[in-house]
Design a protein around this motif. Structure first.
Motif, PDB file in Angstrom:
ATOM      1  N   ALA A  79      29.953  75.921 -11.812  1.00  0.00           N
ATOM      2  CA  ALA A  79      29.235  74.477 -12.065  1.00  0.00           C
ATOM      3  C   ALA A  79      27.847  74.500 -11.206  1.00  0.00           C
ATOM      4  O   ALA A  79      26.907  73.954 -12.028  1.00  0.00           O
ATOM      5  N   PHE A  80      27.828  75.141 -10.169  1.00  0.00           N
ATOM      6  CA  PHE A  80      26.387  75.252  -9.504  1.00  0.00           C
ATOM      7  C   PHE A  80      25.388  76.128 -10.273  1.00  0.00           C
ATOM      8  O   PHE A  80      24.254  75.825 -10.529  1.00  0.00           O
ATOM      9  N   GLU A  81      26.150  77.151 -10.697  1.00  0.00           N
ATOM     10  CA  GLU A  81      25.050  78.267 -11.430  1.00  0.00           C
ATOM     11  C   GLU A  81      24.739  77.785 -12.811  1.00  0.00           C
ATOM     12  O   GLU A  81      23.545  78.116 -13.246  1.00  0.00           O
ATOM     13  N   LEU A  84      19.933  73.768 -13.789  1.00  0.00           N
ATOM     14  CA  LEU A  84      18.735  73.997 -14.017  1.00  0.00           C
ATOM     15  C   LEU A  84      17.851  73.321 -13.223  1.00  0.00           C
ATOM     16  O   LEU A  84      17.729  72.037 -13.284  1.00  0.00           O
ATOM     17  N   PRO A  85      16.761  73.916 -12.564  1.00  0.00           N
ATOM     18  CA  PRO A  85      15.711  73.340 -11.728  1.00  0.00           C
ATOM     19  C   PRO A  85      15.084  72.301 -12.666  1.00  0.00           C
ATOM     20  O   PRO A  85      14.699  72.728 -13.940  1.00  0.00           O
ATOM     21  N   GLY A  86      14.743  71.066 -12.423  1.00  0.00           N
ATOM     22  CA  GLY A  86      13.985  69.981 -13.311  1.00  0.00           C
ATOM     23  C   GLY A  86      14.912  69.402 -13.909  1.00  0.00           C
ATOM     24  O   GLY A  86      14.388  68.304 -14.666  1.00  0.00           O
ATOM     25  N   GLN A  87      16.134  69.643 -14.053  1.00  0.00           N
ATOM     26  CA  GLN A  87      17.047  68.775 -15.084  1.00  0.00           C
ATOM     27  C   GLN A  87      18.178  68.132 -14.295  1.00  0.00           C
ATOM     28  O   GLN A  87      19.167  67.919 -15.089  1.00  0.00           O
ATOM     29  N   LEU A 129      21.122  72.504  -2.556  1.00  0.00           N
ATOM     30  CA  LEU A 129      20.426  72.078  -3.864  1.00  0.00           C
ATOM     31  C   LEU A 129      18.972  71.282  -3.279  1.00  0.00           C
ATOM     32  O   LEU A 129      19.222  70.275  -2.370  1.00  0.00           O
ATOM     33  N   HIS A 130      17.951  71.609  -3.472  1.00  0.00           N
ATOM     34  CA  HIS A 130      16.552  71.191  -3.064  1.00  0.00           C
ATOM     35  C   HIS A 130      16.038  70.281  -3.772  1.00  0.00           C
ATOM     36  O   HIS A 130      15.801  70.611  -5.056  1.00  0.00           O
ATOM     37  N   PHE A 131      16.202  68.925  -3.615  1.00  0.00           N
ATOM     38  CA  PHE A 131      15.650  67.644  -4.295  1.00  0.00           C
ATOM     39  C   PHE A 131      14.154  67.409  -3.753  1.00  0.00           C
ATOM     40  O   PHE A 131      13.931  67.147  -2.581  1.00  0.00           O
ATOM     41  N   ASP A 132      13.105  67.412  -4.635  1.00  0.00           N
ATOM     42  CA  ASP A 132      11.798  67.161  -4.270  1.00  0.00           C
ATOM     43  C   ASP A 132      11.631  65.555  -3.851  1.00  0.00           C
ATOM     44  O   ASP A 132      12.675  64.579  -4.002  1.00  0.00           O
ATOM     45  N   ARG A 133      10.588  64.946  -3.603  1.00  0.00           N
ATOM     46  CA  ARG A 133      10.347  63.488  -3.345  1.00  0.00           C
ATOM     47  C   ARG A 133      10.639  62.554  -4.468  1.00  0.00           C
ATOM     48  O   ARG A 133      10.914  61.457  -4.287  1.00  0.00           O
ATOM     49  N   VAL A 136      14.178  65.273  -7.905  1.00  0.00           N
ATOM     50  CA  VAL A 136      14.842  66.163  -8.840  1.00  0.00           C
ATOM     51  C   VAL A 136      14.968  67.388  -8.383  1.00  0.00           C
ATOM     52  O   VAL A 136      14.220  67.873  -7.625  1.00  0.00           O
ATOM     53  N   LEU A 137      15.948  68.096  -8.965  1.00  0.00           N
ATOM     54  CA  LEU A 137      16.273  69.338  -8.361  1.00  0.00           C
ATOM     55  C   LEU A 137      15.167  70.323  -8.482  1.00  0.00           C
ATOM     56  O   LEU A 137      14.778  70.384  -9.460  1.00  0.00           O
ATOM     57  N   ARG A 138      14.900  71.119  -7.534  1.00  0.00           N
ATOM     58  CA  ARG A 138      13.680  71.883  -7.690  1.00  0.00           C
ATOM     59  C   ARG A 138      14.203  73.384  -7.360  1.00  0.00           C
ATOM     60  O   ARG A 138      13.870  74.343  -8.137  1.00  0.00           O
ATOM     61  N   GLN A 139      15.150  73.746  -6.578  1.00  0.00           N
ATOM     62  CA  GLN A 139      15.729  75.035  -6.247  1.00  0.00           C
ATOM     63  C   GLN A 139      17.159  75.031  -5.866  1.00  0.00           C
ATOM     64  O   GLN A 139      17.309  73.958  -5.256  1.00  0.00           O
ATOM     65  N   MET A 140      17.891  75.975  -5.779  1.00  0.00           N
ATOM     66  CA  MET A 140      18.998  76.238  -5.222  1.00  0.00           C
ATOM     67  C   MET A 140      19.138  77.446  -4.621  1.00  0.00           C
ATOM     68  O   MET A 140      18.666  78.595  -5.078  1.00  0.00           O
ATOM     69  N   LEU A 141      19.817  77.567  -3.755  1.00  0.00           N
ATOM     70  CA  LEU A 141      20.174  78.779  -2.820  1.00  0.00           C
ATOM     71  C   LEU A 141      21.682  78.475  -2.106  1.00  0.00           C
ATOM     72  O   LEU A 141      22.164  77.673  -2.099  1.00  0.00           O
ATOM     73  N   TYR A 142      22.249  79.876  -2.031  1.00  0.00           N
ATOM     74  CA  TYR A 142      23.598  79.728  -1.762  1.00  0.00           C
ATOM     75  C   TYR A 142      23.421  80.704  -0.244  1.00  0.00           C
ATOM     76  O   TYR A 142      22.828  81.834  -0.055  1.00  0.00           O
ATOM     77  N   THR A 143      24.693  80.295   0.429  1.00  0.00           N
ATOM     78  CA  THR A 143      24.800  81.000   1.931  1.00  0.00           C
ATOM     79  C   THR A 143      26.492  81.190   1.794  1.00  0.00           C
ATOM     80  O   THR A 143      27.331  80.294   1.186  1.00  0.00           O
ATOM     81  N   ASP A 144      26.823  82.186   2.738  1.00  0.00           N
ATOM     82  CA  ASP A 144      28.192  82.168   3.077  1.00  0.00           C
ATOM     83  C   ASP A 144      28.427  81.071   4.314  1.00  0.00           C
ATOM     84  O   ASP A 144      27.650  80.912   5.147  1.00  0.00           O
TER      85      ASP A 144
END
Length: 154
Positions: A79-81, A84-87, A129-133, A136-144
């Motif tokens: 679901a996370f993968e 899409l950024p911007g959508q 999930l990185h949301f801009d001002r 809107v989603l701009r990027q995603m990162l994953y960590t353990d």
């Protein structure tokens, strides 16, 4: 853990095992109020989230007659993968995944970072999930998610 928190955790754990065809009234009687409710063209979608303590959120879809027609565990790697950024907006993320584990800011991004916990097999992971001002989603990162270690003083 308090009785209310335990009941919520147990209720969410069984959300994924509700029999299809169950009425919305029976689901609510057994599981309590959902974390969120969304009207969809087919009827309603109820979300039962285990966050912040757990790593699952089940979306229960009801038809126009109020019968359970689908159950989906929404906090998954797939679901996370698929995002899409911007959508994706913050409002859409709330509808899809429920409230995040936490919302925070980081030095190198001008916006909010929403963190969700999920499992891959038995390993706990975090989706950031990185949301801009403009929200809107701009990027995603994953960590353990690292396990809590025992206090060495014990």
């Amino acid at each position: 853990m308090g009785a209310a928190a335990l009941a919520l955790l147990l209720g969410c754990a069984s959300a994924g095992r509700m029999p299809l065809g169950t009425t919305d009234a029976a689901v609510k009687a057994q599981l309590g109020s959902p974390t969120s409710r969304t009207t969809v063209p087919e009827g309603e979608r109820w979300l039962y989230s285990q966050l912040p303590s757990g790593s699952e959120a089940h979306a229960l879809s009801f038809d126009a007659a109020g019968r359970l027609v689908r159950i989906e565990q929404v906090l998954t790697a797939a679901a996370f993968e698929a995002l899409l950024p911007g959508q994706l907006t913050e409002a859409q993320a709330l509808d899809r995944f429920g409230p995040p584990l936490r919302v925070e800011r980081v030095a190198r991004f001008d916006g909010d970072v929403w963190t969700y916990r999920f499992k891959v097999v038995n390993d706990l992971r975090l989706a950031h999930l990185h949301f801009d001002r403009q929200r809107v989603l701009r990027q995603m990162l994953y960590t353990d998610e690292l396990p809590l270690l025992a206090d060495p003083r014990d």
